[in-house]
Design a protein around this motif. Sequence first.
Motif, PDB file in Angstrom:
ATOM      1  N   ASP A   1      -0.126  -3.395  26.900  1.00 55.66           N
ATOM      2  CA  ASP A   1      -1.331  -4.221  26.793  1.00 55.66           C
ATOM      3  C   ASP A   1      -2.606  -3.377  26.761  1.00 55.66           C
ATOM      4  O   ASP A   1      -3.578  -3.718  26.094  1.00 55.66           O
ATOM      5  N   SER A   2      -2.575  -2.267  27.472  1.00 57.17           N
ATOM      6  CA  SER A   2      -3.770  -1.434  27.598  1.00 57.17           C
ATOM      7  C   SER A   2      -4.169  -0.735  26.305  1.00 57.17           C
ATOM      8  O   SER A   2      -5.300  -0.240  26.195  1.00 57.17           O
ATOM      9  N   VAL A   3      -3.261  -0.684  25.331  1.00 60.70           N
ATOM     10  CA  VAL A   3      -3.571   0.022  24.084  1.00 60.70           C
ATOM     11  C   VAL A   3      -3.587  -0.886  22.870  1.00 60.70           C
ATOM     12  O   VAL A   3      -3.915  -0.437  21.766  1.00 60.70           O
ATOM     13  N   LYS A   4      -3.239  -2.146  23.047  1.00 58.96           N
ATOM     14  CA  LYS A   4      -3.212  -3.072  21.916  1.00 58.96           C
ATOM     15  C   LYS A   4      -4.585  -3.156  21.262  1.00 58.96           C
ATOM     16  O   LYS A   4      -5.604  -3.260  21.929  1.00 58.96           O
ATOM     17  N   GLY A   5      -4.579  -3.083  19.936  1.00 53.63           N
ATOM     18  CA  GLY A   5      -5.827  -3.139  19.184  1.00 53.63           C
ATOM     19  C   GLY A   5      -6.503  -1.793  19.013  1.00 53.63           C
ATOM     20  O   GLY A   5      -7.445  -1.667  18.231  1.00 53.63           O
ATOM     21  N   ARG A   6      -6.035  -0.784  19.740  1.00 49.33           N
ATOM     22  CA  ARG A   6      -6.630   0.554  19.635  1.00 49.33           C
ATOM     23  C   ARG A   6      -5.646   1.586  19.086  1.00 49.33           C
ATOM     24  O   ARG A   6      -6.043   2.511  18.374  1.00 49.33           O
ATOM     25  N   PHE A   7      -4.376   1.459  19.435  1.00 48.60           N
ATOM     26  CA  PHE A   7      -3.357   2.401  19.009  1.00 48.60           C
ATOM     27  C   PHE A   7      -2.457   1.745  17.966  1.00 48.60           C
ATOM     28  O   PHE A   7      -2.187   0.539  18.033  1.00 48.60           O
ATOM     29  N   THR A   8      -1.961   2.570  17.047  1.00 45.06           N
ATOM     30  CA  THR A   8      -1.021   2.094  16.035  1.00 45.06           C
ATOM     31  C   THR A   8       0.129   3.073  15.925  1.00 45.06           C
ATOM     32  O   THR A   8      -0.088   4.278  15.719  1.00 45.06           O
ATOM     33  N   ILE A   9       1.343   2.554  16.050  1.00 40.58           N
ATOM     34  CA  ILE A   9       2.529   3.385  15.893  1.00 40.58           C
ATOM     35  C   ILE A   9       3.142   3.118  14.527  1.00 40.58           C
ATOM     36  O   ILE A   9       3.135   1.984  14.035  1.00 40.58           O
ATOM     37  N   SER A  10       3.629   4.178  13.900  1.00 40.90           N
ATOM     38  CA  SER A  10       4.295   4.039  12.607  1.00 40.90           C
ATOM     39  C   SER A  10       5.367   5.121  12.501  1.00 40.90           C
ATOM     40  O   SER A  10       5.364   6.092  13.271  1.00 40.90           O
ATOM     41  N   ARG A  11       6.271   4.945  11.567  1.00 42.21           N
ATOM     42  CA  ARG A  11       7.323   5.940  11.391  1.00 42.21           C
ATOM     43  C   ARG A  11       7.595   6.138   9.910  1.00 42.21           C
ATOM     44  O   ARG A  11       7.457   5.214   9.111  1.00 42.21           O
ATOM     45  N   ASP A  12       8.035   7.346   9.595  1.00 38.76           N
ATOM     46  CA  ASP A  12       8.452   7.721   8.253  1.00 38.76           C
ATOM     47  C   ASP A  12       9.901   8.186   8.371  1.00 38.76           C
ATOM     48  O   ASP A  12      10.167   9.319   8.798  1.00 38.76           O
ATOM     49  N   ASN A  13      10.834   7.309   8.017  1.00 37.23           N
ATOM     50  CA  ASN A  13      12.250   7.639   8.194  1.00 37.23           C
ATOM     51  C   ASN A  13      12.688   8.805   7.302  1.00 37.23           C
ATOM     52  O   ASN A  13      13.575   9.573   7.678  1.00 37.23           O
ATOM     53  N   ALA A  14      12.066   8.939   6.158  1.00 35.55           N
ATOM     54  CA  ALA A  14      12.416  10.041   5.259  1.00 35.55           C
ATOM     55  C   ALA A  14      12.090  11.396   5.892  1.00 35.55           C
ATOM     56  O   ALA A  14      12.734  12.396   5.610  1.00 35.55           O
ATOM     57  N   LYS A  15      11.069  11.399   6.749  1.00 31.23           N
ATOM     58  CA  LYS A  15      10.659  12.636   7.418  1.00 31.23           C
ATOM     59  C   LYS A  15      11.117  12.678   8.873  1.00 31.23           C
ATOM     60  O   LYS A  15      10.808  13.634   9.591  1.00 31.23           O
ATOM     61  N   ASN A  16      11.822  11.633   9.314  1.00 36.64           N
ATOM     62  CA  ASN A  16      12.263  11.556  10.716  1.00 36.64           C
ATOM     63  C   ASN A  16      11.091  11.765  11.672  1.00 36.64           C
ATOM     64  O   ASN A  16      11.219  12.484  12.674  1.00 36.64           O
ATOM     65  N   THR A  17       9.988  11.157  11.346  1.00 36.99           N
ATOM     66  CA  THR A  17       8.755  11.373  12.086  1.00 36.99           C
ATOM     67  C   THR A  17       8.140  10.051  12.530  1.00 36.99           C
ATOM     68  O   THR A  17       8.165   9.074  11.775  1.00 36.99           O
ATOM     69  N   VAL A  18       7.604  10.051  13.737  1.00 38.02           N
ATOM     70  CA  VAL A  18       6.860   8.913  14.259  1.00 38.02           C
ATOM     71  C   VAL A  18       5.440   9.372  14.565  1.00 38.02           C
ATOM     72  O   VAL A  18       5.222  10.515  14.979  1.00 38.02           O
ATOM     73  N   TYR A  19       4.497   8.491  14.320  1.00 40.65           N
ATOM     74  CA  TYR A  19       3.083   8.801  14.511  1.00 40.65           C
ATOM     75  C   TYR A  19       2.476   7.832  15.522  1.00 40.65           C
ATOM     76  O   TYR A  19       2.908   6.684  15.638  1.00 40.65           O
ATOM     77  N   LEU A  20       1.450   8.302  16.198  1.00 44.16           N
ATOM     78  CA  LEU A  20       0.668   7.423  17.051  1.00 44.16           C
ATOM     79  C   LEU A  20      -0.800   7.681  16.738  1.00 44.16           C
ATOM     80  O   LEU A  20      -1.336   8.745  17.082  1.00 44.16           O
ATOM     81  N   GLN A  21      -1.423   6.734  16.067  1.00 42.74           N
ATOM     82  CA  GLN A  21      -2.852   6.825  15.784  1.00 42.74           C
ATOM     83  C   GLN A  21      -3.589   6.190  16.944  1.00 42.74           C
ATOM     84  O   GLN A  21      -3.392   5.004  17.243  1.00 42.74           O
ATOM     85  N   MET A  22      -4.436   6.956  17.593  1.00 42.52           N
ATOM     86  CA  MET A  22      -5.151   6.496  18.774  1.00 42.52           C
ATOM     87  C   MET A  22      -6.641   6.459  18.468  1.00 42.52           C
ATOM     88  O   MET A  22      -7.246   7.502  18.202  1.00 42.52           O
ATOM     89  N   ASN A  23      -7.199   5.275  18.474  1.00 43.86           N
ATOM     90  CA  ASN A  23      -8.630   5.080  18.208  1.00 43.86           C
ATOM     91  C   ASN A  23      -9.318   4.531  19.452  1.00 43.86           C
ATOM     92  O   ASN A  23      -8.669   4.021  20.363  1.00 43.86           O
ATOM     93  N   SER A  24     -10.627   4.622  19.466  1.00 37.68           N
ATOM     94  CA  SER A  24     -11.424   4.111  20.585  1.00 37.68           C
ATOM     95  C   SER A  24     -10.873   4.593  21.924  1.00 37.68           C
ATOM     96  O   SER A  24     -10.681   3.805  22.861  1.00 37.68           O
ATOM     97  N   LEU A  25     -10.617   5.871  21.993  1.00 35.95           N
ATOM     98  CA  LEU A  25     -10.001   6.439  23.189  1.00 35.95           C
ATOM     99  C   LEU A  25     -10.917   6.307  24.403  1.00 35.95           C
ATOM    100  O   LEU A  25     -12.154   6.394  24.289  1.00 35.95           O
ATOM    101  N   LYS A  26     -10.276   6.108  25.546  1.00 36.62           N
ATOM    102  CA  LYS A  26     -10.975   5.943  26.814  1.00 36.62           C
ATOM    103  C   LYS A  26     -10.523   7.030  27.788  1.00 36.62           C
ATOM    104  O   LYS A  26      -9.397   7.545  27.663  1.00 36.62           O
ATOM    105  N   PRO A  27     -11.340   7.363  28.767  1.00 40.66           N
ATOM    106  CA  PRO A  27     -10.911   8.366  29.757  1.00 40.66           C
ATOM    107  C   PRO A  27      -9.581   8.010  30.426  1.00 40.66           C
ATOM    108  O   PRO A  27      -8.794   8.907  30.750  1.00 40.66           O
ATOM    109  N   GLU A  28      -9.315   6.737  30.598  1.00 40.77           N
ATOM    110  CA  GLU A  28      -8.055   6.335  31.234  1.00 40.77           C
ATOM    111  C   GLU A  28      -6.842   6.543  30.336  1.00 40.77           C
ATOM    112  O   GLU A  28      -5.704   6.351  30.781  1.00 40.77           O
ATOM    113  N   ASP A  29      -7.052   6.926  29.094  1.00 42.76           N
ATOM    114  CA  ASP A  29      -5.941   7.290  28.216  1.00 42.76           C
ATOM    115  C   ASP A  29      -5.487   8.731  28.444  1.00 42.76           C
ATOM    116  O   ASP A  29      -4.474   9.168  27.878  1.00 42.76           O
TER     117      ASP A  29
END
Length: 121
Positions: A61-89
Amino acid sequence: QVQVVESGGGLVQAGGSLRLSCTTSGSAFSANVMGWYRQAPGKQRELVARIPNSGSTDYADSVKGRFTISRDNAKNTVYLQMNSLKPEDTAVYYCHVAIRPSVFRSITDYWGQGTQVTVSS
């Protein structure tokens, strides 16, 4: 042997953005679940976000609307895009992968070594 390697952590000011990446190698199978957890000093490790191979996503709940997770199966890679970062992150972020290491073994959990994310106020 399955390996999980993270990258992308660092120091950023509040309101800024970072992108974490995690690549898995050593298995012929796609990961069943890929995700990110974090652990702040003195606290338990907690789920940040995860994405199974179905493509659906779960977020803390603390990251909803700010973080986005995605994956690229061809590259066996997962990403975490973190926006509007806060000190508590601020925490060490760990990549988690649930994957079948070989045809002879069942799905197993693997963790990356962790990458530090520090958000200054």
